[in-house]
Design a protein around this motif. Structure first.
Motif, PDB file in Angstrom:
ATOM      1  N   MET A 166       0.841  -1.199   0.000  1.00  0.00           N
ATOM      2  CA  MET A 166       0.000   0.000   0.000  1.00  0.00           C
ATOM      3  C   MET A 166       0.883   1.259   0.000  1.00  0.00           C
ATOM      4  O   MET A 166       1.956   1.280   0.586  1.00  0.00           O
ATOM      5  N   LEU A 167       0.393   2.272  -0.673  1.00  0.00           N
ATOM      6  CA  LEU A 167       1.015   3.597  -0.666  1.00  0.00           C
ATOM      7  C   LEU A 167       0.039   4.550   0.007  1.00  0.00           C
ATOM      8  O   LEU A 167      -1.110   4.661  -0.417  1.00  0.00           O
ATOM      9  N   LYS A 168       0.491   5.222   1.065  1.00  0.00           N
ATOM     10  CA  LYS A 168      -0.415   6.073   1.826  1.00  0.00           C
ATOM     11  C   LYS A 168       0.181   7.453   2.073  1.00  0.00           C
ATOM     12  O   LYS A 168       1.307   7.583   2.534  1.00  0.00           O
ATOM     13  N   PHE A 169      -0.597   8.481   1.743  1.00  0.00           N
ATOM     14  CA  PHE A 169      -0.252   9.866   2.052  1.00  0.00           C
ATOM     15  C   PHE A 169      -1.067  10.277   3.281  1.00  0.00           C
ATOM     16  O   PHE A 169      -2.295  10.168   3.277  1.00  0.00           O
ATOM     17  N   ASP A 170      -0.383  10.752   4.315  1.00  0.00           N
ATOM     18  CA  ASP A 170      -1.051  11.129   5.548  1.00  0.00           C
ATOM     19  C   ASP A 170      -0.811  12.605   5.842  1.00  0.00           C
ATOM     20  O   ASP A 170       0.281  13.016   6.229  1.00  0.00           O
ATOM     21  N   ASN A 171      -1.839  13.423   5.591  1.00  0.00           N
ATOM     22  CA  ASN A 171      -1.790  14.852   5.887  1.00  0.00           C
ATOM     23  C   ASN A 171      -0.591  15.529   5.222  1.00  0.00           C
ATOM     24  O   ASN A 171       0.134  16.309   5.835  1.00  0.00           O
ATOM     25  N   VAL A 172      -0.410  15.225   3.937  1.00  0.00           N
ATOM     26  CA  VAL A 172       0.772  15.682   3.200  1.00  0.00           C
ATOM     27  C   VAL A 172       0.539  17.052   2.559  1.00  0.00           C
ATOM     28  O   VAL A 172      -0.491  17.285   1.921  1.00  0.00           O
ATOM     29  N   SER A 173       1.523  17.920   2.720  1.00  0.00           N
ATOM     30  CA  SER A 173       1.501  19.237   2.071  1.00  0.00           C
ATOM     31  C   SER A 173       2.771  19.412   1.246  1.00  0.00           C
ATOM     32  O   SER A 173       3.850  18.964   1.633  1.00  0.00           O
ATOM     33  N   LYS A 174       2.621  20.075   0.091  1.00  0.00           N
ATOM     34  CA  LYS A 174       3.756  20.367  -0.781  1.00  0.00           C
ATOM     35  C   LYS A 174       3.447  21.618  -1.575  1.00  0.00           C
ATOM     36  O   LYS A 174       2.367  21.746  -2.170  1.00  0.00           O
ATOM     37  N   SER A 175       4.396  22.554  -1.609  1.00  0.00           N
ATOM     38  CA  SER A 175       4.197  23.775  -2.379  1.00  0.00           C
ATOM     39  C   SER A 175       5.543  24.308  -2.842  1.00  0.00           C
ATOM     40  O   SER A 175       6.599  23.901  -2.358  1.00  0.00           O
ATOM     41  N   PHE A 176       5.497  25.221  -3.825  1.00  0.00           N
ATOM     42  CA  PHE A 176       6.699  25.840  -4.376  1.00  0.00           C
ATOM     43  C   PHE A 176       6.489  27.349  -4.473  1.00  0.00           C
ATOM     44  O   PHE A 176       5.373  27.821  -4.685  1.00  0.00           O
ATOM     45  N   TRP A 177       7.586  28.075  -4.333  1.00  0.00           N
ATOM     46  CA  TRP A 177       7.546  29.512  -4.566  1.00  0.00           C
ATOM     47  C   TRP A 177       7.961  29.765  -6.009  1.00  0.00           C
ATOM     48  O   TRP A 177       9.042  29.402  -6.433  1.00  0.00           O
ATOM     49  N   THR A 178       7.082  30.358  -6.800  1.00  0.00           N
ATOM     50  CA  THR A 178       7.341  30.559  -8.226  1.00  0.00           C
ATOM     51  C   THR A 178       8.120  31.829  -8.520  1.00  0.00           C
ATOM     52  O   THR A 178       8.519  32.066  -9.661  1.00  0.00           O
ATOM     53  N   GLY A 179       8.311  32.653  -7.496  1.00  0.00           N
ATOM     54  CA  GLY A 179       8.940  33.955  -7.697  1.00  0.00           C
ATOM     55  C   GLY A 179       7.937  35.080  -7.581  1.00  0.00           C
ATOM     56  O   GLY A 179       8.296  36.222  -7.293  1.00  0.00           O
ATOM     57  N   LYS A 180       6.675  34.727  -7.790  1.00  0.00           N
ATOM     58  CA  LYS A 180       5.598  35.710  -7.668  1.00  0.00           C
ATOM     59  C   LYS A 180       4.570  35.286  -6.626  1.00  0.00           C
ATOM     60  O   LYS A 180       3.976  36.122  -5.959  1.00  0.00           O
ATOM     61  N   ARG A 203       3.045  31.545  -4.138  1.00  0.00           N
ATOM     62  CA  ARG A 203       3.257  30.170  -3.713  1.00  0.00           C
ATOM     63  C   ARG A 203       2.270  29.260  -4.437  1.00  0.00           C
ATOM     64  O   ARG A 203       1.063  29.502  -4.427  1.00  0.00           O
ATOM     65  N   LYS A 204       2.819  28.232  -5.095  1.00  0.00           N
ATOM     66  CA  LYS A 204       2.000  27.284  -5.841  1.00  0.00           C
ATOM     67  C   LYS A 204       1.789  26.044  -4.989  1.00  0.00           C
ATOM     68  O   LYS A 204       2.741  25.353  -4.635  1.00  0.00           O
ATOM     69  N   VAL A 205       0.554  25.758  -4.656  1.00  0.00           N
ATOM     70  CA  VAL A 205       0.225  24.626  -3.798  1.00  0.00           C
ATOM     71  C   VAL A 205      -0.030  23.390  -4.646  1.00  0.00           C
ATOM     72  O   VAL A 205      -0.882  23.397  -5.537  1.00  0.00           O
ATOM     73  N   ILE A 206       0.702  22.318  -4.353  1.00  0.00           N
ATOM     74  CA  ILE A 206       0.496  21.034  -5.030  1.00  0.00           C
ATOM     75  C   ILE A 206      -0.447  20.162  -4.207  1.00  0.00           C
ATOM     76  O   ILE A 206      -1.432  19.640  -4.723  1.00  0.00           O
ATOM     77  N   LEU A 207      -0.127  19.993  -2.934  1.00  0.00           N
ATOM     78  CA  LEU A 207      -0.990  19.261  -2.001  1.00  0.00           C
ATOM     79  C   LEU A 207      -1.134  20.083  -0.724  1.00  0.00           C
ATOM     80  O   LEU A 207      -0.163  20.674  -0.244  1.00  0.00           O
TER      81      LEU A 207
END
Length: 219
Positions: free
Chosen positions: A1-15, A17-21
């Motif tokens: 099984m593959l499990k994501f538990d309360n996962v957050s991920k984002s990037f700063w684009t320069g202008k 913040r881009k939220v992925i999760l």
């Protein structure tokens, strides 16, 4: 099984913040191949790299209780200065597999004859794609990660052999395909999810996911 538990991920684009999760939780069970629909620029490659362990979450935990492949199309494991033979034998040893078997399997599937003993840096894009896919299949994972579908090559024999092997593998393994097009998912996935605004919305069928995906695109 593959499990994501309360996962957050984002990037700063320069202008901005881009939220992925954004504190996303979901799981993928072995035996249930999953298609993920996501518009371009929403983080398709990032999420599949996180599944493979190539990228870490900003917050939360990712649990992997099975053998998960590197993403198809990821060439970071191949050294362009070395031949295909040298590359596949080295990677086989890293995974604890028989180098003779992995080399023979890749030679047979890729079908590039004398080029197999030439540096990978001399290969065309199609040859590299075939080698990468052959290596993916040779390593025999529980879960295969595919970014934007199977490789499209002009080699009819390779396409047939690789397609037959993948369909056979799906009887006992799991496939996760991420794409911006539902058509890419149809051959291999019955259930599907939609990546939207930092959350992964799970659906029992591809038809339900597509309807939600199309509705949100028009909103």
């Amino acid at each position: 099984m593959l499990k994501f538990d309360n996962v957050s991920k984002s990037f700063w684009t320069g202008k901005q913040r881009k939220v992925i999760l954004d504190r996303a939780s979901f799981s993928i069970e072995i035996g249930n191949s999953l298609g993920i629909l996501a518009r371009n620029g929403t983080g398709k490659t990032t999420i599949i790299n996180m599944m493979a362990g190539l990228e870490k979450p900003d917050e939360g935990h990712i649990r992997r209780d099975c053998r998960i492949s590197f993403p198809l199309g990821f060439m970071g494991g191949l050294n362009n200065k070395h031949t295909a033979r040298e590359n596949v034998r080295f990677i086989a040893q890293l995974y604890g597999l028989d180098p003779d078997y992995v080399e023979a399997f890749c030679r047979w599937l890729v079908g590039i004859e004398e080029y197999f003993d030439m540096p990978v840096g001399t290969y065309s894009g199609g040859m590299k794609a075939r080698l990468n896919f052959a290596l993916l299949l040779a390593l025999d994972f529980d879960m295969y990660l595919i970014d934007e579908g199977m490789p499209s090559t002009a080699d009819v024999e390779f396409n047939k052999k690789a397609g037959d092997i993948m369909r056979e593998r799906l009887e006992s393994t799991t496939l996760v395909v991420v794409s911006h097009q539902a058509k890419t998912l149809e051959k291999f996935c019955r259930s599907a999810a939609v990546l939207l605004d930092g959350q992964l919305y799970m659906f029992d069928t591809l038809e339900e996911a597509k309807a939600f995906y199309d509705y949100e695109a028009q909103s």
